[in-house]
Design a protein around this motif. Structure first.
Motif, PDB file in Angstrom:
ATOM      1  N   THR A  76      20.050  -4.893  -2.339  1.00 38.43           N
ATOM      2  CA  THR A  76      19.269  -4.001  -1.497  1.00 38.43           C
ATOM      3  C   THR A  76      18.441  -2.982  -2.270  1.00 38.43           C
ATOM      4  N   GLN A  77      18.673  -2.827  -3.572  1.00 39.61           N
ATOM      5  CA  GLN A  77      17.842  -1.891  -4.331  1.00 39.61           C
ATOM      6  C   GLN A  77      16.378  -2.325  -4.295  1.00 39.61           C
ATOM      7  N   TYR A  78      16.129  -3.620  -4.183  1.00 41.94           N
ATOM      8  CA  TYR A  78      14.753  -4.104  -4.134  1.00 41.94           C
ATOM      9  C   TYR A  78      14.144  -3.892  -2.754  1.00 41.94           C
ATOM     10  N   LEU A  79      14.903  -4.160  -1.723  1.00 39.29           N
ATOM     11  CA  LEU A  79      14.430  -3.893  -0.370  1.00 39.29           C
ATOM     12  C   LEU A  79      14.179  -2.405  -0.172  1.00 39.29           C
ATOM     13  N   ASP A  80      15.059  -1.567  -0.718  1.00 34.38           N
ATOM     14  CA  ASP A  80      14.890  -0.120  -0.581  1.00 34.38           C
ATOM     15  C   ASP A  80      13.579   0.353  -1.204  1.00 34.38           C
ATOM     16  N   ARG A  81      13.211  -0.255  -2.294  1.00 37.51           N
ATOM     17  CA  ARG A  81      11.970   0.168  -2.938  1.00 37.51           C
ATOM     18  C   ARG A  81      10.766  -0.238  -2.098  1.00 37.51           C
ATOM     19  N   ALA A  82      10.790  -1.439  -1.548  1.00 37.18           N
ATOM     20  CA  ALA A  82       9.704  -1.856  -0.665  1.00 37.18           C
ATOM     21  C   ALA A  82       9.628  -0.955   0.564  1.00 37.18           C
ATOM     22  N   LEU A  83      10.776  -0.596   1.104  1.00 34.36           N
ATOM     23  CA  LEU A  83      10.805   0.320   2.253  1.00 34.36           C
ATOM     24  C   LEU A  83      10.270   1.693   1.886  1.00 34.36           C
ATOM     25  N   LEU A  84      10.611   2.159   0.697  1.00 35.39           N
ATOM     26  CA  LEU A  84      10.098   3.448   0.239  1.00 35.39           C
ATOM     27  C   LEU A  84       8.573   3.464   0.274  1.00 35.39           C
ATOM     28  N   TYR A  85       7.947   2.411  -0.229  1.00 35.03           N
ATOM     29  CA  TYR A  85       6.494   2.367  -0.259  1.00 35.03           C
ATOM     30  C   TYR A  85       5.917   2.398   1.161  1.00 35.03           C
ATOM     31  N   ALA A  86       6.481   1.589   2.049  1.00 27.67           N
ATOM     32  CA  ALA A  86       5.966   1.545   3.416  1.00 27.67           C
ATOM     33  C   ALA A  86       6.172   2.873   4.129  1.00 27.67           C
ATOM     34  N   ASN A  87       7.337   3.477   3.958  1.00 25.45           N
ATOM     35  CA  ASN A  87       7.597   4.771   4.597  1.00 25.45           C
ATOM     36  C   ASN A  87       6.659   5.849   4.077  1.00 25.45           C
ATOM     37  N   ASN A  88       6.391   5.842   2.777  1.00 23.57           N
ATOM     38  CA  ASN A  88       5.461   6.827   2.224  1.00 23.57           C
ATOM     39  C   ASN A  88       4.073   6.693   2.837  1.00 23.57           C
ATOM     40  N   VAL A  89       3.591   5.464   2.961  1.00 25.41           N
ATOM     41  CA  VAL A  89       2.263   5.235   3.535  1.00 25.41           C
ATOM     42  C   VAL A  89       2.213   5.734   4.977  1.00 25.41           C
ATOM     43  N   VAL A  90       3.217   5.383   5.760  1.00 29.60           N
ATOM     44  CA  VAL A  90       3.256   5.807   7.161  1.00 29.60           C
ATOM     45  C   VAL A  90       3.328   7.330   7.263  1.00 29.60           C
ATOM     46  N   ASN A  91       4.099   7.957   6.411  1.00 26.99           N
ATOM     47  CA  ASN A  91       4.242   9.414   6.467  1.00 26.99           C
ATOM     48  C   ASN A  91       2.939  10.144   6.156  1.00 26.99           C
ATOM     49  N   LEU A 117       9.111   1.686  11.576  1.00 19.51           N
ATOM     50  CA  LEU A 117       7.982   0.977  10.970  1.00 19.51           C
ATOM     51  C   LEU A 117       7.408  -0.070  11.920  1.00 19.51           C
ATOM     52  N   LEU A 118       8.256  -0.727  12.684  1.00 20.67           N
ATOM     53  CA  LEU A 118       7.753  -1.709  13.639  1.00 20.67           C
ATOM     54  C   LEU A 118       6.924  -1.044  14.722  1.00 20.67           C
ATOM     55  N   ALA A 119       7.405   0.064  15.264  1.00 18.97           N
ATOM     56  CA  ALA A 119       6.647   0.770  16.301  1.00 18.97           C
ATOM     57  C   ALA A 119       5.297   1.229  15.761  1.00 18.97           C
ATOM     58  N   PHE A 120       5.290   1.762  14.549  1.00 19.05           N
ATOM     59  CA  PHE A 120       4.035   2.187  13.939  1.00 19.05           C
ATOM     60  C   PHE A 120       3.090   0.999  13.774  1.00 19.05           C
ATOM     61  N   THR A 121       3.631  -0.115  13.299  1.00 20.04           N
ATOM     62  CA  THR A 121       2.805  -1.292  13.041  1.00 20.04           C
ATOM     63  C   THR A 121       2.203  -1.838  14.322  1.00 20.04           C
TER      64      THR A 121
END
Length: 458
Positions: free
Chosen positions: A174-189, A258-262
């Motif tokens: 999950t360390q790899y998934l967490d990093r991908a999530l970090l990027y997406a969350n940063n963009v949305v924020n 993220l789904l709702a935003f998308t």
């Protein structure tokens, strides 16, 4: 300082710094869809010359080299501070055993592939190569891109999301998934209401970002957003289709947000602003990004009306473009240089040589591979024809790379964004990719690992 001044100043400064960083040690490869004006005529695709390298100095068009090897076996302090929740918390909550991937080909379709895959580089070996670049690409490129207010930065950010998602799919860590999530969350924020963006051409209630690129300064650019977001929706679908993630409160909360935003601020936004202009794009590769997202969203949404909309877009791009005389399926022809291969042109309705340039063809293939693995429209037979197209027509020998899908021209050999994903269907192609020296970054290694997992029959 006003929002507009802060956004433009920080975006331009970051863009300049990243251009320099990519020159001396970039994470990315050919940038085929760098779009002046975004709505330019189909003859030019509104983009740089076909086959231009992805991470380039705009003054010299010099390809950016990949990062140098270095130890990167754990998240950096910078990332650990930024993650919410932390990697260590997520790893503790979710077992790190490799996750079952429901999108993988069936055992019947794989046939003797697992046997043929004996002797290939293992997932663990691909992961070691991946980790050698993981933190350096993160700190110098992907993390600052994700925090930018400049939507042009999100274009290359998509490669970071894709590489990390692929490595999670290959390893279950999950360390790899967490990093991908970090990027997406940063963009949305960092998204802003369109009406608050000083130079937006829309000024509506949807959330978005302004470009700081010189030819689209202040504008909202659908290409920059869609090029990245196809990989965000694929990441979200991984969560939806992995019970250990979907039933975990930490991942479920991020998924729902993220789904709702998308659904609203990516898909609905550009659909309502004008489907014929912004969804059913002027060429194969730009339209394929929307087919990719529509496919993923159709498999995640719980709203029947939305699902019907997503499936309409998906089927239209595959079979019946409403504003053009062709479709992705309609573009495919038997190759004139190899009857076992495919040929297609980027321009709707055209079958003229030399056809699709390889740089943009990566984007088409990124979608087709995932659609095939999802069992939607594209088949194992299609993939075998694409394997021949890459293995025999585009890449006829170790260091000879065509610029077009008819085998002509001199290309860069950058296959990361889509073509290399064909390795999951053919052990011999995967074996060639193990020795390929172009584009050796985390996207390349992550997808190499995922190919290896699929070929092993897991």
């Amino acid at each position: 300082m006003s929002e507009s001044r802060r956004s433009n100043t920080s975006g331009l400064a970051l863009s300049s710094l990243l251009s320099l960083a990519l020159l001396v040690g970039g994470a990315c490869g050919p940038n085929p869809e760098a779009t002046p004006g975004e709505t330019a005529s189909v003859d030019t695709s509104g983009e740089n010359a076909q086959g231009t390298p992805e991470a380039v100095n705009p003054e010299t068009q010099t390809p950016a080299p990949s990062f140098q090897d270095e130890d990167a076996l754990a998240p950096s302090d910078q990332e650990a501070d930024a993650l919410a929740p932390s990697d260590s918390e997520a790893v503790a909550q979710v077992p790190s055993a490799p996750a079952a991937d429901p999108a993988a080909p069936s055992q019947e379709e794989l046939g003797t592939t697992a046997q043929a895959a004996v002797g290939l580089r293992t997932v663990a070996a691909w992961e070691t190569l991946f980790l050698g670049r993981w933190n350096s690409e993160h700190t110098s490129s992907f993390l600052p891109m994700s925090k930018s207010l400049d939507s042009w930065q999100f274009y290359n950010l998509g490669y970071g999301v894709d590489g990390n998602t692929a490595m999670y799919r290959a390893t279950g860590k999950t360390q790899y998934l967490d990093r991908a999530l970090l990027y997406a969350n940063n963009v949305v924020n960092n998204a802003r209401v369109s009406s608050s963006l000083p130079r937006s051409q829309f000024k509506d209630s949807y959330m978005g970002w302004a470009s700081a690129r010189s030819d689209t300064v202040g504008q909202e650019v659908p290409l920059f957003e869609s090029y990245c977001w196809r990989y965000v929706t694929r990441m979200l679908r991984v969560i939806k289709e992995t019970p250990a993630l979907y039933n975990n409160s930490n991942y479920r909360a991020q998924y729902d947000k993220l789904l709702a935003f998308t659904e609203r601020n990516m898909f609905e936004k550009w659909l309502k602003r004008g489907a014929n202009s912004y969804i059913y794009r002027v060429n194969t590769h730009m339209a394929s990004h929307w087919a990719y997202m529509a496919m993923d969203l159709s498999r995640m949404t719980t709203d029947a009306t939305k699902k019907a909309t997503y499936m309409t877009v998906f089927n239209n791009i595959n079979r019946d473009m409403p504003n053009n005389t062709s479709s992705l399926r309609g573009q495919l022809k038997t190759s004139m240089v190899n009857p076992a291969a495919y040929f297609w042109a980027a321009n709707w309705g055209s079958s003229a040589r030399p056809g699709q340039d390889v740089a943009h063809g990566n984007g088409v293939m990124a979608y087709l591979v995932e659609a095939r693995d999802a069992g939607m429209e594209w088949t194992a037979a299609d993939m075998q024809k694409f394997v021949v197209t890459l293995n025999n027509v585009i890449w006829p020998s170790a260091t000879r790379y065509a610029n077009y899908v008819d085998g002509t021209g001199s290309g860069t050999g950058w296959f990361n964004d889509g073509l290399m994903k064909l390795g999951r269907y053919d052990a011999n192609l995967q074996r060639r990719l193990e020795t390929h020296k172009v584009g050796n970054n985390t996207q390349f290694y992550g997808n190499g690992a995922l190919n290896a997992k699929v070929l092993s029959g897991q």
